[in-house]
Motif scaffolding. Structure first.
Motif, PDB file in Angstrom:
ATOM      1  N   ASP A  83       0.831  -1.207   0.000  1.00 30.72           N
ATOM      2  CA  ASP A  83       0.000   0.000   0.000  1.00 30.72           C
ATOM      3  C   ASP A  83       0.863   1.254   0.000  1.00 30.72           C
ATOM      4  O   ASP A  83       0.558   2.240  -0.681  1.00 30.72           O
ATOM      5  CB  ASP A  83      -0.943   0.007   1.201  1.00 30.72           C
ATOM      6  CG  ASP A  83      -2.017  -1.061   1.118  1.00 30.72           C
ATOM      7  OD1 ASP A  83      -2.275  -1.573   0.001  1.00 30.72           O
ATOM      8  OD2 ASP A  83      -2.603  -1.407   2.176  1.00 30.72           O
ATOM      9  N   SER A  84       1.955   1.211   0.747  1.00 29.38           N
ATOM     10  CA  SER A  84       2.874   2.348   0.812  1.00 29.38           C
ATOM     11  C   SER A  84       3.532   2.602  -0.548  1.00 29.38           C
ATOM     12  O   SER A  84       3.709   3.761  -0.953  1.00 29.38           O
ATOM     13  CB  SER A  84       3.938   2.081   1.879  1.00 29.38           C
ATOM     14  OG  SER A  84       4.892   3.095   1.873  1.00 29.38           O
ATOM     15  N   LEU A  85       3.886   1.546  -1.261  1.00 30.90           N
ATOM     16  CA  LEU A  85       4.482   1.704  -2.593  1.00 30.90           C
ATOM     17  C   LEU A  85       3.500   2.385  -3.550  1.00 30.90           C
ATOM     18  O   LEU A  85       3.872   3.301  -4.284  1.00 30.90           O
ATOM     19  CB  LEU A  85       4.909   0.356  -3.164  1.00 30.90           C
ATOM     20  CG  LEU A  85       6.161  -0.270  -2.568  1.00 30.90           C
ATOM     21  CD1 LEU A  85       6.341  -1.697  -3.069  1.00 30.90           C
ATOM     22  CD2 LEU A  85       7.389   0.572  -2.874  1.00 30.90           C
ATOM     23  N   TYR A  86       2.249   1.929  -3.538  1.00 31.15           N
ATOM     24  CA  TYR A  86       1.245   2.546  -4.405  1.00 31.15           C
ATOM     25  C   TYR A  86       1.049   4.020  -4.054  1.00 31.15           C
ATOM     26  O   TYR A  86       0.914   4.868  -4.938  1.00 31.15           O
ATOM     27  CB  TYR A  86      -0.104   1.824  -4.290  1.00 31.15           C
ATOM     28  CG  TYR A  86      -0.161   0.511  -5.018  1.00 31.15           C
ATOM     29  CD1 TYR A  86       0.106   0.418  -6.381  1.00 31.15           C
ATOM     30  CD2 TYR A  86      -0.515  -0.660  -4.355  1.00 31.15           C
ATOM     31  CE1 TYR A  86       0.036  -0.790  -7.051  1.00 31.15           C
ATOM     32  CE2 TYR A  86      -0.588  -1.873  -5.017  1.00 31.15           C
ATOM     33  CZ  TYR A  86      -0.321  -1.930  -6.366  1.00 31.15           C
ATOM     34  OH  TYR A  86      -0.396  -3.125  -7.030  1.00 31.15           O
ATOM     35  N   LYS A  87       1.032   4.321  -2.769  1.00 28.67           N
ATOM     36  CA  LYS A  87       0.804   5.695  -2.326  1.00 28.67           C
ATOM     37  C   LYS A  87       2.009   6.584  -2.639  1.00 28.67           C
ATOM     38  O   LYS A  87       1.863   7.705  -3.119  1.00 28.67           O
ATOM     39  CB  LYS A  87       0.520   5.714  -0.824  1.00 28.67           C
ATOM     40  CG  LYS A  87       0.135   7.066  -0.305  1.00 28.67           C
ATOM     41  CD  LYS A  87      -0.262   7.005   1.153  1.00 28.67           C
ATOM     42  CE  LYS A  87      -0.706   8.371   1.642  1.00 28.67           C
ATOM     43  NZ  LYS A  87      -1.149   8.335   3.014  1.00 28.67           N
ATOM     44  N   THR A  88       3.202   6.093  -2.376  1.00 21.45           N
ATOM     45  CA  THR A  88       4.416   6.875  -2.588  1.00 21.45           C
ATOM     46  C   THR A  88       4.698   7.115  -4.070  1.00 21.45           C
ATOM     47  O   THR A  88       5.148   8.190  -4.457  1.00 21.45           O
ATOM     48  CB  THR A  88       5.630   6.161  -1.952  1.00 21.45           C
ATOM     49  OG1 THR A  88       5.346   5.926  -0.568  1.00 21.45           O
ATOM     50  CG2 THR A  88       6.888   6.980  -2.084  1.00 21.45           C
ATOM     51  N   TYR A  89       4.422   6.113  -4.891  1.00 22.36           N
ATOM     52  CA  TYR A  89       4.754   6.193  -6.321  1.00 22.36           C
ATOM     53  C   TYR A  89       3.498   6.158  -7.173  1.00 22.36           C
ATOM     54  O   TYR A  89       3.389   5.363  -8.100  1.00 22.36           O
ATOM     55  CB  TYR A  89       5.707   5.058  -6.703  1.00 22.36           C
ATOM     56  CG  TYR A  89       6.961   5.045  -5.875  1.00 22.36           C
ATOM     57  CD1 TYR A  89       7.947   6.008  -6.070  1.00 22.36           C
ATOM     58  CD2 TYR A  89       7.152   4.097  -4.878  1.00 22.36           C
ATOM     59  CE1 TYR A  89       9.093   6.011  -5.300  1.00 22.36           C
ATOM     60  CE2 TYR A  89       8.303   4.094  -4.107  1.00 22.36           C
ATOM     61  CZ  TYR A  89       9.279   5.062  -4.324  1.00 22.36           C
ATOM     62  OH  TYR A  89      10.409   5.067  -3.558  1.00 22.36           O
ATOM     63  N   LYS A  90       2.553   7.027  -6.879  1.00 25.33           N
ATOM     64  CA  LYS A  90       1.303   7.004  -7.644  1.00 25.33           C
ATOM     65  C   LYS A  90       1.414   7.699  -8.997  1.00 25.33           C
ATOM     66  O   LYS A  90       0.571   7.531  -9.852  1.00 25.33           O
ATOM     67  CB  LYS A  90       0.149   7.553  -6.840  1.00 25.33           C
ATOM     68  CG  LYS A  90       0.293   8.915  -6.271  1.00 25.33           C
ATOM     69  CD  LYS A  90      -0.942   9.286  -5.479  1.00 25.33           C
ATOM     70  CE  LYS A  90      -0.558  10.073  -4.253  1.00 25.33           C
ATOM     71  NZ  LYS A  90      -1.694  10.355  -3.415  1.00 25.33           N
ATOM     72  N   LYS A  91       2.463   8.490  -9.186  1.00 27.31           N
ATOM     73  CA  LYS A  91       2.649   9.180 -10.467  1.00 27.31           C
ATOM     74  C   LYS A  91       3.954   8.736 -11.109  1.00 27.31           C
ATOM     75  O   LYS A  91       4.925   8.426 -10.435  1.00 27.31           O
ATOM     76  CB  LYS A  91       2.690  10.689 -10.244  1.00 27.31           C
ATOM     77  CG  LYS A  91       1.362  11.244  -9.796  1.00 27.31           C
ATOM     78  CD  LYS A  91       1.401  12.742  -9.750  1.00 27.31           C
ATOM     79  CE  LYS A  91       0.040  13.247  -9.302  1.00 27.31           C
ATOM     80  NZ  LYS A  91       0.003  14.701  -9.251  1.00 27.31           N
ATOM     81  N   ARG A  92       3.956   8.744 -12.429  1.00 31.42           N
ATOM     82  CA  ARG A  92       5.157   8.400 -13.177  1.00 31.42           C
ATOM     83  C   ARG A  92       6.132   9.568 -13.144  1.00 31.42           C
ATOM     84  O   ARG A  92       5.723  10.728 -13.085  1.00 31.42           O
ATOM     85  CB  ARG A  92       4.794   8.102 -14.626  1.00 31.42           C
ATOM     86  CG  ARG A  92       3.958   6.865 -14.765  1.00 31.42           C
ATOM     87  CD  ARG A  92       3.685   6.582 -16.241  1.00 31.42           C
ATOM     88  NE  ARG A  92       2.612   5.607 -16.296  1.00 31.42           N
ATOM     89  CZ  ARG A  92       1.404   5.854 -16.767  1.00 31.42           C
ATOM     90  NH1 ARG A  92       1.111   7.012 -17.287  1.00 31.42           N
ATOM     91  NH2 ARG A  92       0.486   4.924 -16.754  1.00 31.42           N
ATOM     92  N   PRO A  93       7.408   9.280 -13.226  1.00 31.59           N
ATOM     93  CA  PRO A  93       8.375  10.385 -13.298  1.00 31.59           C
ATOM     94  C   PRO A  93       8.225  11.114 -14.635  1.00 31.59           C
ATOM     95  O   PRO A  93       7.659  10.575 -15.598  1.00 31.59           O
ATOM     96  CB  PRO A  93       9.728   9.687 -13.183  1.00 31.59           C
ATOM     97  CG  PRO A  93       9.486   8.288 -13.597  1.00 31.59           C
ATOM     98  CD  PRO A  93       8.067   7.979 -13.245  1.00 31.59           C
ATOM     99  N   ALA A  94       8.760  12.319 -14.701  1.00 33.30           N
ATOM    100  CA  ALA A  94       8.674  13.114 -15.928  1.00 33.30           C
ATOM    101  C   ALA A  94       9.364  12.409 -17.098  1.00 33.30           C
ATOM    102  O   ALA A  94       8.954  12.538 -18.249  1.00 33.30           O
ATOM    103  CB  ALA A  94       9.285  14.486 -15.698  1.00 33.30           C
ATOM    104  N   SER A  95      10.401  11.636 -16.780  1.00 33.47           N
ATOM    105  CA  SER A  95      11.151  10.931 -17.814  1.00 33.47           C
ATOM    106  C   SER A  95      11.597   9.570 -17.285  1.00 33.47           C
ATOM    107  O   SER A  95      11.842   9.415 -16.089  1.00 33.47           O
ATOM    108  CB  SER A  95      12.376  11.769 -18.194  1.00 33.47           C
ATOM    109  OG  SER A  95      13.287  11.012 -18.940  1.00 33.47           O
TER     110      SER A  95
END
Length: 119
Positions: free
Chosen positions: A8-20
């Protein structure tokens, strides 16, 4: 140990893709011995995980679809928006977690109405 709380923490922490895709820590994947997962990146910027079956939708992933690559003691996680691929560092085993959609408020109302009609 990878628990539901960690997932759950992984999904919350990394919910957006990096710009590149250059911002991803791709090097972590190549620290896994090649005989375990045989990871490569093709000419079209796709991550290939050759230890997964050919029919798996997770075998070939566009780098632009990956939110993060995270290292754990014995695993490396490839975090996507609605799934996480855990690759063991010591063997060719992998685990894929697929996030289930939580019911929306409208879904809850509809289910409540449906349940009362069935009574």
């Amino acid at each position: 140990m990878i628990t539901q709380k960690v997932i759950d923490s992984l999904y919350k922490t990394y919910k957006k893709r990096p710009a590149s895709a250059d911002e991803l820590d791709i090097g972590l994947l190549f620290e896994i011995p090649v005989e375990h997962h045989d990871i490569e990146i093709d000419d079209n910027a796709n991550l290939l995980i050759n230890s997964l079956p050919e029919f798996s939708p997770f075998r070939k992933l566009s780098l632009n679809r990956i939110n993060a690559i995270v290292e754990f003691e014995n695993r490396v996680a490839v975090v996507l928006t609605s799934s996480i691929i855990f690759l063991n560092k010591t063997d060719n085993k992998s685990f894929i977690h697929i996030r289930e959609d939580k019911p929306t408020l409208l879904d809850k109302i509809f289910n409540r109405i449906k349940d009362t009609e069935e009574m």
